[in-house]
Design a protein around this motif. Structure first.
Motif, short mmCIF file in Angstrom:
data_model
loop_
_atom_site.label_atom_id
_atom_site.label_comp_id
_atom_site.label_asym_id
_atom_site.label_seq_id
_atom_site.Cartn_x
_atom_site.Cartn_y
_atom_site.Cartn_z
N ASP A 34 0.84 -1.20 0.00
CA ASP A 34 0.00 0.00 0.00
C ASP A 34 0.87 1.25 0.00
O ASP A 34 1.80 1.39 0.82
CB ASP A 34 -0.92 -0.01 1.23
N GLY A 35 0.55 2.17 -0.89
CA GLY A 35 1.27 3.44 -0.94
C GLY A 35 0.54 4.50 -0.11
O GLY A 35 -0.68 4.46 0.07
N ASP A 49 -6.59 5.73 8.79
CA ASP A 49 -5.76 6.04 7.64
C ASP A 49 -6.43 5.52 6.38
O ASP A 49 -6.85 4.35 6.32
CB ASP A 49 -4.37 5.42 7.81
N GLY A 50 -6.56 6.40 5.37
CA GLY A 50 -7.17 5.96 4.11
C GLY A 50 -6.39 4.87 3.44
O GLY A 50 -6.94 4.07 2.67
N ILE A 68 -1.16 0.73 5.31
CA ILE A 68 -0.15 1.41 6.14
C ILE A 68 -0.69 1.61 7.54
O ILE A 68 -0.01 1.37 8.52
CB ILE A 68 0.22 2.77 5.50
N ASN A 69 -1.95 2.09 7.62
CA ASN A 69 -2.63 2.32 8.90
C ASN A 69 -1.79 3.19 9.82
O ASN A 69 -1.48 2.85 10.97
CB ASN A 69 -2.95 0.98 9.58
N GLU A 70 -1.44 4.36 9.30
CA GLU A 70 -0.61 5.29 10.06
C GLU A 70 -1.37 5.80 11.28
O GLU A 70 -2.60 5.93 11.28
CB GLU A 70 -0.24 6.48 9.15
N GLN A 83 -2.17 12.37 9.84
CA GLN A 83 -1.22 11.30 10.13
C GLN A 83 -0.10 11.86 11.02
O GLN A 83 0.39 12.96 10.80
CB GLN A 83 -0.63 10.76 8.83
N LYS A 84 0.24 11.08 12.01
CA LYS A 84 1.23 11.56 12.98
C LYS A 84 2.59 11.76 12.34
O LYS A 84 3.32 12.69 12.69
CB LYS A 84 1.32 10.56 14.14
N ASN A 85 2.97 10.89 11.39
CA ASN A 85 4.28 10.98 10.76
C ASN A 85 4.26 11.71 9.41
O ASN A 85 5.30 11.86 8.78
CB ASN A 85 4.87 9.58 10.55
#
Length: 594
Positions: free
Chosen positions: A108-109, A160-161, A165-167, A211-213
């Motif tokens: 996933d990007g 997270d969309g 990744i589920n950031e 997103q935190k990052n």
């Protein structure tokens, strides 16, 4: 000799690429070997087209040939076949081949922002958008809620969309919390109260999730908190049991009196408006054949004749308080029209779900606002009509005042000074007005006209003169050019009002305007006392005009001669008085006789 088949190193190859891999990028090279040492081997993908291609039939490098989407397909299985002879031509001798499997996994990007839950997904081209309807909540006035606020459709939550990744997500307020009434947990999104609300209304909070990052990937949503008065009473139906009859699909239910059956619940919190709570909605529990609109029951589906035992629910949408009542509804399709309600004035005509018969406390109904609008419209129309009438009257009065102005200018020409219109108006030919022969032609007798009696004219300094003076000054300022032009034309066209008039044996009396006076006239003007016995003592002191035919012996000796100087003629009807003997020859030549 060609006696060995080609061989792949592995029967299964595994590769991982990102979904953001551009078209034309390489996945990997998967070559086979042959002990016969052929100059070249030939390759082909036997699997269905999947978004990947070979670099060439003799080059086993696999390339990306389409846009990849992790959420659509996460893994691909490719079949690669190799042959020691050309696939496009028939071999002259033996031919050998081999196959292998290539497994391509997508990662996933990071190409989507956080999505607030729940949300509705929309696909726009290759982009996927998930729209949130926002959150709502309620708090009581002057009360601080403890713990996390209860919101609908649930607590504030974003994911997270890019699910692969589920950031980690962080939360915060963008606007709406300037007074510091609420706080939000940056990790969980839970909203709490810091103090009680002291103002009724709605608080609109704009919440951001990022997103935190990678804070460039963020989303926003609305959280609406309603501050309301605490409910002290729950809704209550007016009756615990309702009974009615419906005769056809789409018709309203009627009661035993053949009137439209109204199912109504009241709320003591709205005692000021007869208990009508505008936020109460009605529904029929576990039945879709009936619908309640503004308290009236309708049959919306085709059902057989039957008696239905139903439960109706009244719900206060501001606090979710409910009340229930029982409903016994008899359906008899095709009943005689004599059984239908005789009056349908109370039956609503609005669409279901719209409550127009109630009004919130301190508000107005639609009919009230319509009546107010109609009243204001009528008042505006009346004002426009009045303004039009006043404008028309002003234009008309302006013409009348112009006529008065022209007449006043004419009268001022008979006075001694043109500078003061009021003084010029006061000069009258009193001797002529008091003449006994007032019935002669153009004599200005009792009939009025220019030579009206002096006692019928307004006195100097009267209220009438003040009005005339003020109006004349206004007209002079507005219509200077028009007045001057008109005045010049009037002076050119003026004619004698009074001509020589025979007075029997007393001679003539005549009046001329200044342009009619011949400065070279040889006539003399004299003033002789009036000795008529019937005249009053006051009249004896007034001058009398004598003409050539007067008898010299009838009056006294001529003591004064009256003439008009040239300078006086330019400014009005000037009078020059002096002894006859003292006049020079030039004065006699310039005098004009009466």
């Amino acid at each position: 000799m060609n006696d060995n088949p080609p061989v792949f190193d592995q029967t299964l190859y595994q590769k991982e690429i990102t979904e953001l891999s551009p078209i034309g990028s390489a996945v990997g090279r998967f070559a086979a070997t042959d002990l016969d040492q052929h100059s070249r081997l030939y390759y082909t993908l036997t699997s269905e087209p999947t978004g990947f291609i070979l670099q060439s039939p003799t080059n086993p490098e696999i390339l990306v040939d389409a846009h990849l989407d992790y959420d659509t397909v996460k893994e691909y299985q490719l079949k690669l076949e190799v042959q020691d002879t050309d696939f496009a031509s028939a071999p002259d001798g033996p031919s050998f081949s081999a196959t292998t499997t290539i497994q391509i996994t997508l990662s996933d990007g990071d190409n989507r922002p956080p999505w607030f839950q729940p949300c509705t997904k929309y696909v726009v081209g290759r982009a996927v958008i998930c729209e949130s309807a926002g959150y709502t909540g309620r708090v009581n006035l002057n009360e601080q809620e403890t713990g996390v606020l209860s919101l609908k459709p649930g607590p504030v939550n974003a994911i997270d969309g890019d699910t692969g990744i589920n950031e980690e997500i962080t939360y915060g307020f963008l606007s709406g919390n300037d007074d510091g009434l609420f706080a939000i947990n940056p990790s969980t999104g839970d909203i709490t109260m810091l103090r009680s609300a002291d103002v009724l209304g709605e608080v609109n909070l704009l919440v951001m999730a990022a997103q935190k990052n990678n804070v460039d990937q963020f989303a926003t949503t609305q959280v609406v908190i309603s501050v309301q008065v605490k409910s002290l009473h729950v809704p209550q139906f007016q009756k615990p049991l309702y009974e009615g009859l419906i005769t056809s699909m789409g018709s309203v239910a009627v009661d035993q009196d053949k009137k439209a059956l109204q199912i109504l619940a009241t709320d003591e919190d709205y005692a000021g408006v007869q208990g009508i709570n505008p936020y109460i909605t009605y529904s029929v529990e576990e039945n879709n054949d009936f619908v309640i609109v503004n308290g009236f029951l309708f049959l919306i589906n085709d059902v057989e004749d039957n008696t239905f035992h139903l439960t109706v629910v009244a719900k206060d949408t501001t606090n979710d308080e409910t009340a229930t009542a029982q409903l016994v509804m008899e359906v008899k399709i095709g009943i005689s029209t004599s059984a239908l309600p005789q009056s349908t004035t109370d039956i609503p005509t609005t669409t279901p779900g719209v409550n127009v018969n109630t009004v919130p406390p301190g508000g107005f109904r639609v009919g009230d606002m319509a009546a107010l609008g109609a009243t204001l419209g009528v008042l505006l129309l009346v004002c426009l009509v009045v303004i039009g009438v006043l404008f028309h009257r002003m234009k008309k009065d302006k013409g009348n005042w112009r006529k008065i102005y022209e007449a006043s200018m004419f009268r001022s020409s008979l006075g001694n000074g043109p500078s003061d219109p009021k003084e010029a108006i006061q000069y009258t030919n009193e001797a002529f007005q008091r003449d006994e022969g007032g019935d002669g032609v153009d004599s200005g007798g009792p009939a009025g006209g220019l030579n009206a009696k002096a006692d019928e004219r307004p006195a100097q300094g009267s209220h009438y003169d003040k009005i005339i003076s003020a109006r004349l000054q206004s007209l002079q300022a507005q219509d200077t050019s028009d007045t001057d032009s008109h005045k010049a034309d009037s002076e050119k066209e003026v004619k004698p009002i009074l001509t020589k008039e025979r007075r029997g044996e007393d001679g003539y009396k005549s009046v001329w305007f200044k342009e009619d006076i011949d400065p070279n006239a040889k006539e003399e003007v004299v003033i002789i006392p009036d000795n008529n016995e019937h005249d009053s003592e006051e009249e004896d002191n007034k001058p009398r005009i004598r003409d050539d035919d007067d008898d010299e012996e009838e009056g006294t000796s001529y003591k004064r001669k009256v003439g008009f100087a040239d300078a006086d003629l330019d400014s009005g009807l000037g009078v020059k008085i002096g002894d006859p003997g003292e006049d020079s020859e030039s004065d006699r030549a310039s005098n004009t006789s009466l």
